[in-house]
Scaffold this active site. Structure first.
Site, PDB file in Angstrom:
ATOM      1  N   GLU A  62       0.931  -1.387  -0.051  1.00  0.00           N
ATOM      2  CA  GLU A  62      -0.063   0.033   0.100  1.00  0.00           C
ATOM      3  C   GLU A  62       0.818   1.266  -0.110  1.00  0.00           C
ATOM      4  OE1 GLU A  62      -2.173  -3.279   0.835  1.00  0.00           O
ATOM      5  OE2 GLU A  62      -0.766  -2.830   2.297  1.00  0.00           O
ATOM      6  N   HIS A  92       5.057 -15.259  -1.301  1.00  0.00           N
ATOM      7  CA  HIS A  92       4.593 -14.007  -0.913  1.00  0.00           C
ATOM      8  C   HIS A  92       5.596 -12.799  -0.871  1.00  0.00           C
ATOM      9  CE1 HIS A  92       1.427 -11.419  -0.011  1.00  0.00           C
ATOM     10  NE2 HIS A  92       2.092 -10.921   1.139  1.00  0.00           N
TER      11      HIS A  92
END
Length: 154
Positions: A62, A92
């Site tokens: 983000e 990930h």
């Protein structure tokens, strides 16, 4: 010259510079340590508290969108990205590390705005703690140095 201004013949003077900081909250204790060191560095270089905008986002993925909003606002001379990505057992780690890094770099080039990237990518928490203070401090110095350089080049 102060030791943190490696390779400079004169101290960096960040007086009047406006700096935006985006801090990921994931691995909060580590990113807070990065932020404290970054803020101390900015203040050491003369950036006034009133000229710093510090926001937080959930995680490293983000960070670029908040940086983008700051860049588009035209209110900042430099930005700082703070985060900590620790390798886990899945792919990930690579996804988050690569995409957050690419996003920061793309924004720097698209907006012609210096962004000090202090999103740590480490193997374990011990490595993160070993780097947090220095990398946070360096991010503040890089933001000031690059903002001054771009002002000089314009």
């Amino acid at each position: 010259m102060q030791g943190s201004d490696k390779g400079h013949s004169t101290p960096l003077n960040g007086q009047g510079l406006r700096v935006g900081i985006v801090q990921a909250r994931f691995n909060d204790s580590l990113t807070t340590a990065l932020a404290k060191a970054c803020l101390a560095s900015l203040h050491q270089h003369g950036v006034a508290e009133a000229d710093i905008r510090h926001v937080t986002v959930p995680g490293a993925l983000e960070v670029p969108v908040a940086l983008q909003a700051m860049a588009r606002s035209g209110r900042f001379d430099a930005l700082v990205a703070l985060g900590c990505i620790i390798r886990g057992e899945t792919y990930h780690f690579e996804l988050v590390a690569n995409e957050s890094g690419a996003g920061v770099t793309r924004l720097t080039l698209d907006h012609g705005l210096p962004i000090a990237n202090a999103i740590l990518t480490v193997e374990n928490e011990a490595q993160a703690w070993a780097r947090a203070e220095e990398k946070g401090r360096d991010a503040g110095t890089v933001a000031v140095e690059m903002a001054l350089l771009l002002k000089e080049l314009q």
